[in-house]
Motif scaffolding. Structure first.
Motif, PDB file in Angstrom:
ATOM      1  N   THR A   1      -2.938  -7.937 102.666  1.00 32.84           N
ATOM      2  CA  THR A   1      -3.771  -6.746 102.826  1.00 32.84           C
ATOM      3  C   THR A   1      -4.616  -6.817 104.093  1.00 32.84           C
ATOM      4  OG1 THR A   1      -5.347  -7.711 101.287  1.00 32.84           O
ATOM      5  CG2 THR A   1      -3.845  -6.048 100.411  1.00 32.84           C
TER       6      THR A   1
ATOM      7  N   THR B   1       4.735  -0.615 105.091  1.00 35.46           N
ATOM      8  CA  THR B   1       3.497  -1.246 104.617  1.00 35.46           C
ATOM      9  C   THR B   1       2.580  -1.444 105.814  1.00 35.46           C
ATOM     10  OG1 THR B   1       4.313  -3.477 105.051  1.00 35.46           O
ATOM     11  CG2 THR B   1       4.757  -2.578 102.855  1.00 35.46           C
ATOM     12  N   ARG B   2       1.324  -1.763 105.530  1.00 35.36           N
ATOM     13  CA  ARG B   2       0.378  -1.990 106.618  1.00 35.36           C
ATOM     14  C   ARG B   2       0.842  -3.158 107.499  1.00 35.36           C
ATOM     15  NH1 ARG B   2      -3.502  -5.043 108.325  1.00 35.36           N
ATOM     16  NH2 ARG B   2      -5.301  -4.174 109.467  1.00 35.36           N
ATOM     17  N   SER B   3       1.298  -4.246 106.852  1.00 38.26           N
ATOM     18  CA  SER B   3       1.740  -5.405 107.640  1.00 38.26           C
ATOM     19  C   SER B   3       2.920  -5.034 108.540  1.00 38.26           C
ATOM     20  CB  SER B   3       2.126  -6.578 106.724  1.00 38.26           C
ATOM     21  OG  SER B   3       0.999  -6.994 105.996  1.00 38.26           O
ATOM     22  N   GLU B   4       3.845  -4.221 107.997  1.00 40.21           N
ATOM     23  CA  GLU B   4       4.980  -3.740 108.786  1.00 40.21           C
ATOM     24  C   GLU B   4       4.504  -2.937 109.991  1.00 40.21           C
ATOM     25  OE1 GLU B   4       8.406  -3.430 109.178  1.00 40.21           O
ATOM     26  OE2 GLU B   4       8.249  -5.321 108.079  1.00 40.21           O
TER      27      GLU B   4
ATOM     28  N   GLY C   1      -0.749   5.007 107.274  1.00 37.50           N
ATOM     29  CA  GLY C   1      -0.772   5.201 105.821  1.00 37.50           C
ATOM     30  C   GLY C   1      -0.790   6.678 105.455  1.00 37.50           C
TER      31      GLY C   1
ATOM     32  N   GLU D   1       3.575 -10.328 103.999  1.00 40.33           N
ATOM     33  CA  GLU D   1       2.826  -9.146 103.545  1.00 40.33           C
ATOM     34  C   GLU D   1       1.447  -9.591 103.080  1.00 40.33           C
ATOM     35  OE1 GLU D   1       3.305  -5.871 103.497  1.00 40.33           O
ATOM     36  OE2 GLU D   1       5.163  -6.185 104.616  1.00 40.33           O
TER      37      GLU D   1
END
Ligand code: CTP
Ligand code: MG
Length: 373
Positions: free
Chosen positions: A175, A74-77, A10, A173
């Motif tokens: 959090t 993204t975090r999930s990615e 991030g 996706e």
């Protein structure tokens, strides 16, 4: 074997630093280094997702034994990219946020213990103390869920390798990773989390994190005193202001006792000597220097030594001038010279006793509180 993925890709937008959040220093190490030590005792393989352009820097920090990959948008990615590097013989995978730098090794151990006892998905969680409301787009509350049934969940989250691969296979996706497992209808076990595993999101969270480290900000205090004899025919400078129609005082500089006392208090707090050793008669360039110049120079030295000013207080001791009517002006002048620091200015007489009570001169006593930056 146990693999671990640390999501560290991030940018840390809410933190607002010039560097990615994982590279921010917390105590003696960066967040990413803390996060690695939280899971290294249980993980046989560690994969870190790095922000693009910071892969080398992170590799150097975490060492060669750890795989560093470029994260995703993204975090999930990012987690999916990490999963693609997990060794085929992994049985369990822990997924941890670099932002939860202070999670303890014990937390990771308890997650692994729950997996070994048969749970397929294990996440740490803490009770919800605030009441939570669901609101609509216009800010009107639509419902109040039962707080008692809520948990604030954390990382490291642990899964069987098989289940977490399945959960991420759909490119979903969320959090956290558990949410993807929940959508498969599989049971996710919540175990007791840790307050110290807070997610460092804003600069204010750093103060909390430092307290968990047992390194609350390092404060130092100092006291300084100065006194000068009146000398007819000189201008009176006091507390950063010129006092017209008043006799001035003798001195190597402008004789501003309030400013000088503050300088000494700051030198005392920072252990940098005193007014004489820094600006004394052996430094001719400071002859006639104004009090505010010396305050500015002192501030620069204090800052150079790694400290910032929390608060400065100074009391002028003498029969004249009367400070009261110009107090705000004087505080503003001192504060400006000190880079905007909080300043208190007081004044007193000594009831006719002593040198300043006899009207022979002016004195000042100051205290300063500084803290390590
Ligand atoms: N993360 C990641 N890849 C992304 C986004 C986030 O690996 N594309 C990581 C972050 O580095 C962090 C964790 O996921 O360790 C949790 O995310 P968050 O706390 O939101 O961190 P940031 O996304 O960096 O912060 P912000 O949302 O304020 O930008
Ligand atoms: Mg984020």
């Amino acid at each position: 074997m146990i693999a671990a993925i640390i999501a560290a890709a991030g940018s840390g937008e809410r933190f607002g630093a010039a560097i990615p959040k994982a590279l921010i220093q917390l105590g003696d190490r960066t967040l990413i280094e803390h996060a690695v030590s939280a899971i290294s005792s249980v993980a046989d393989q560690i994969i870190v997702t790095a922000p693009s352009g910071y892969e080398k820097e992170i590799q150097t920090l975490v060492g060669d034994g750890i795989t560093v990959v470029t994260g995703g948008a993204t975090r999930s990615e990012s987690v999916r990219i990490g999963l693609s590097k997990v060794s085929a013989d992994a049985e369990y995978v822990l997924i941890h946020d670099a932002a939860r730098a202070l999670a303890s090794p014990d937390l990771a151990k308890r997650v692994v213990a729950a997996l070994k006892s048969g749970d397929v998905a294990v996440i740490p969680g803490l009770a919800q103390t605030d009441t939570v409301k669901i609101v609509d787009a216009s800010g009107i509350v639509t419902s109040t869920p039962d707080r008692a049934a809520m948990r604030r969940v954390q990382t490291p989250q642990g899964f069987t390798y098989k289940l977490i691969s399945q959960a991420h296979a759909q490119s979903g996706e969320a959090t956290d990773d558990a949410a993807l497992v929940e959508s498969l209808g599989k049971p996710v076990r919540v175990i007791e989390g840790e307050e110290r595993a807070i997610k460092i999101t804003t600069p204010a969270d750093m103060a909390t994190a430092l307290q968990f480290l047992g390194k609350s900000t390092n404060f130092k205090s100092g006291v300084g005193v100065d006194a000068h004899h009146f000398e007819a025919g000189r201008q009176l400078w006091l507390a950063g202001l010129l006092w017209p129609d008043q006799d001035g005082v003798e001195g190597h500089s402008d004789g501003d006792v309030a400013a000088h006392a503050i300088c000494d208090a700051l030198f005392a707090a920072s252990g940098l000597g005193d007014l004489g050793s820094n600006f004394g008669t052996n430094k001719p360039e400071y002859k006639g220097a104004s009090g505010t110049t010396l305050l500015k120079e002192t501030l620069a030295l204090v800052e150079k030594s790694g400290y910032a000013i929390s608060h400065v207080s100074v009391q002028v001791i003498g029969n004249r001038p009367k400070i009261g009517s110009r107090r705000a002006e004087a505080i503003a002048s001192l504060s400006t010279a000190l880079g905007g620091a909080e300043v208190a200015l007081l004044a007193t007489t000594t009831d006719g006793m002593g040198l300043t009570g006899e009207g022979k001169g002016i004195a000042a006593i100051a205290s300063a509180l500084i803290y390590s930056k």
